[in-house]
Motif scaffolding. Sequence first.
Motif, short mmCIF file in Angstrom:
data_model
loop_
_atom_site.label_atom_id
_atom_site.label_comp_id
_atom_site.label_asym_id
_atom_site.label_seq_id
_atom_site.Cartn_x
_atom_site.Cartn_y
_atom_site.Cartn_z
N ILE A 1 7.40 41.72 -6.66
CA ILE A 1 6.75 40.40 -6.72
C ILE A 1 7.29 39.53 -5.59
N ARG A 2 6.38 38.96 -4.82
CA ARG A 2 6.76 37.99 -3.79
C ARG A 2 6.37 36.59 -4.30
N LYS A 3 7.30 35.62 -4.16
CA LYS A 3 7.06 34.27 -4.66
C LYS A 3 7.11 33.26 -3.52
N TYR A 4 6.20 32.30 -3.58
CA TYR A 4 6.10 31.25 -2.56
C TYR A 4 5.86 29.92 -3.27
N GLU A 5 6.41 28.85 -2.72
CA GLU A 5 6.20 27.52 -3.29
C GLU A 5 5.80 26.54 -2.18
N TYR A 6 4.82 25.68 -2.50
CA TYR A 6 4.31 24.71 -1.53
C TYR A 6 4.13 23.35 -2.21
N THR A 7 4.27 22.31 -1.42
CA THR A 7 3.86 20.97 -1.85
C THR A 7 2.52 20.67 -1.22
N ILE A 8 1.55 20.31 -2.06
CA ILE A 8 0.22 19.94 -1.57
C ILE A 8 0.07 18.43 -1.73
N VAL A 9 -0.20 17.74 -0.64
CA VAL A 9 -0.41 16.30 -0.70
C VAL A 9 -1.91 16.04 -0.60
N VAL A 10 -2.47 15.55 -1.70
CA VAL A 10 -3.91 15.27 -1.78
C VAL A 10 -4.13 13.80 -1.44
N PRO A 11 -4.96 13.49 -0.43
CA PRO A 11 -5.15 12.09 -0.04
C PRO A 11 -5.91 11.31 -1.11
N TYR B 1 8.09 31.04 4.85
CA TYR B 1 6.81 31.40 4.24
C TYR B 1 5.71 31.52 5.29
N GLU B 2 5.80 30.70 6.34
CA GLU B 2 4.74 30.68 7.35
C GLU B 2 4.64 32.01 8.10
N GLN B 3 5.72 32.78 8.08
CA GLN B 3 5.70 34.08 8.73
C GLN B 3 4.97 35.14 7.90
N GLU B 4 4.81 34.88 6.60
CA GLU B 4 4.21 35.87 5.72
C GLU B 4 2.84 35.48 5.18
N LEU B 5 2.61 34.17 5.04
CA LEU B 5 1.41 33.73 4.32
C LEU B 5 0.80 32.50 4.98
N LYS B 6 -0.50 32.55 5.19
CA LYS B 6 -1.24 31.39 5.68
C LYS B 6 -2.04 30.81 4.52
N VAL B 7 -1.87 29.50 4.27
CA VAL B 7 -2.54 28.83 3.16
C VAL B 7 -3.51 27.79 3.71
N ASP B 8 -4.72 27.81 3.19
CA ASP B 8 -5.71 26.81 3.61
C ASP B 8 -6.46 26.31 2.37
N SER C 1 0.84 -1.20 0.00
CA SER C 1 0.00 0.00 0.00
C SER C 1 0.87 1.25 0.00
N THR C 2 0.25 2.39 -0.28
CA THR C 2 0.95 3.66 -0.33
C THR C 2 0.62 4.49 0.91
N PRO C 3 1.59 4.70 1.82
CA PRO C 3 1.30 5.49 3.02
C PRO C 3 0.77 6.88 2.71
N SER C 4 1.31 7.52 1.67
CA SER C 4 0.90 8.89 1.38
C SER C 4 -0.53 8.98 0.86
N ALA C 5 -1.17 7.82 0.56
CA ALA C 5 -2.58 7.85 0.19
C ALA C 5 -3.43 8.29 1.38
N ALA C 6 -2.90 8.12 2.60
CA ALA C 6 -3.60 8.55 3.80
C ALA C 6 -3.17 9.95 4.23
N GLU C 7 -2.11 10.46 3.61
CA GLU C 7 -1.56 11.76 4.02
C GLU C 7 -2.37 12.90 3.42
N ARG C 8 -2.43 13.99 4.16
CA ARG C 8 -3.18 15.17 3.72
C ARG C 8 -2.48 16.38 4.32
N GLY C 9 -1.93 17.27 3.49
CA GLY C 9 -1.23 18.40 4.06
C GLY C 9 -0.74 19.40 3.05
N ILE C 10 -0.35 20.58 3.56
CA ILE C 10 0.23 21.66 2.76
C ILE C 10 1.57 21.98 3.39
N TYR C 11 2.66 21.80 2.63
CA TYR C 11 4.00 21.95 3.18
C TYR C 11 4.76 23.05 2.43
#
Length: 634
Positions: free
Chosen positions: A617-627, A536-543, A520-530
């Motif tokens: 221009i301010r630039k931000y990059e995130y990894t989104i893990v979709v379960p 970045y967390e000091q400047e921008l909140k992502v939901d 099985s794939t563990p990340s199939a259960a994972e859900r998050g924004i990294y």
Amino acid sequence: MSFFIKEIGKVSLLFIFIFSIFPESFAQAHSSLVKTLPEGEEVLKESPQTIEVWFLDPVVLHSNTITLMGSSGNRVAFENAYIDPKDPTHIIGNVPDTLPADRYTANINVIALDGDILTETFSFKVLREEPKKPESLKLVKHSPVDGQILNGKPNKIDLWFTHSAELTAIGVFDRTQQSIKLKEPYKDPEDPAHIIVEFDEPLEDGTYQVTWYASSSEEELSNQLEIVDVFYFAVNEFTSIEDGSIGTMIQTSWFPDLDLKQFGYWFIFLGLSILFGSNFFIHLVSKEVKEYKRWKRISLGLIFMTTMGASFLIRQQRIEMADLPLLEFFSLQYIWIPVVQIVLLLLGFMVKKLEFLAFGIALLMGPFVMGHASYPRYGGFLTIMVNILHLVAASIWLGGLFALLTMAKRNEFGELLKKVGTSFSKWAFWSLLVIILTGFIMTIQYVPSFSFESFIKSQWGKAVIIKIGLTLLIVFIGFLQRNTLQKLAAALVNKFYRRGIIEILYGVFLLLFASILVVSTPSAAERGIYPLKSSYEQELKVDISPLKEGLNVLTLDFKKEIDMENVKINISMPPENDIEYDAFKIKEGTFKITGNILHGAGSLLMKVEAKEPNGDIRKYEYTIVVPGERMGKE
């Protein structure tokens, strides 16, 4: 014996139930691709010198790792790919000759660190040297613009193209995804590149999605493919887009990745665990018991079970890699390690002095190629050590219990229990504590962020939950057994024996679901924004809500006292999924987008570009893990 037969009968019924919820399927490898060069669907003016791909984790290559096919099906001779010495996730293949103008498909086939096959396909074009043609059809601008909140009720949509175009289809959908009635599109009499679409009904307040298809009216571009685009606007207020349809729930199997390989893992786990654990019991727990006449016969049966499991693994692996030369196939560590394990078991069987050592080494080799512990993102070597502790503890408990129940004849069991019962109980107690602790550590390591829904819906999460349930049952039985040992009497010996058999059966099923975790794939259960950078967390909140495949609302809240002018959001999943959005400005510092922005389960890359009033221009990059279950496993 009659009790044992009854329990076997119950277990057989349980097997029938389990097989009924498992489909007949073969697991396909899932994408863990990060980037490709050329990019998916990229148009090149000249032949590329290399084909390059980046995976999320290090992978193992073979002679057919990269193959290149032209549009007519002709295979391009390709040199062996190699791994970048500076980056074990980066694969490079040199293109031996200049590619003629054509459309090419690159087929990538690699082996994950746990032996699973990962496949990827992407296409690119090499252009011919031809006389310059008119510019390809493109959308220049449109009104309303993407991410615009209009004041008042609009009565039309305007589309401006690079040249004269035909609108082959257009749909406008409200926040419940219901279509809005439109009048027939028409061209501006003064500008054939300008197409107007009027609404046939007034629009309610809320967010709307516009999807359109267009083709060129120019004869020189008549064979150009249709172009398509999607944009969003809102009337008076932003609202999230919701699913207004009520469909029939699709029944899915609990464990879609079950196949011959999974049963191979199960038999190997069972055989190795009982062999080593029983041997541990014989040499360290019950030293005063000199003879164990039935052990040779039983151990041979367990070696046969392990060999059968290894043959299942090798056979399934060979089916998946049928084109690989046989010598190269057997040089893969996922193939030769199971073979070495069987050789060690046979050596231990034939040479009694080497039995304990040979069985132990065979058991310890497993976590290096079976399961997800070897992945660097899951901890690598440290997680392998935790996995080994987990496996050894389970082996001492299950194998020791098996030896205790089979070492003596039925009428001599009470005497043996008096001699070694208390000693084994201590070993079993500490083994169960280690099993629980290491199991918890590995679960958190594999899935650092999840929701209850994402966990329970994933194959991996289901197997973990069933394992936890079985472990709790075993702990409860163990508690009863310890109490029985403290006041051991003739009448209680039979009760201890029956409970022991039930405990072994639970252990067998525990290893079944442990083998399901391997496929099985563990990340199939994972859900998050990294965030890619902690700053970045000091400047921008992502939901993102609800952060699952399909319709979502993404909210960006800028924390600094800066009123951003506009925000662009790009969400991509290589090799070919790449979409850009202009965000709705809800209030000062808050921007949103809505719609079908998460197209599939897996890891996505999100890039945010925020423009300040002064033009910076301010630039931000995130990894989104979709379960959700990928097309296979890691």
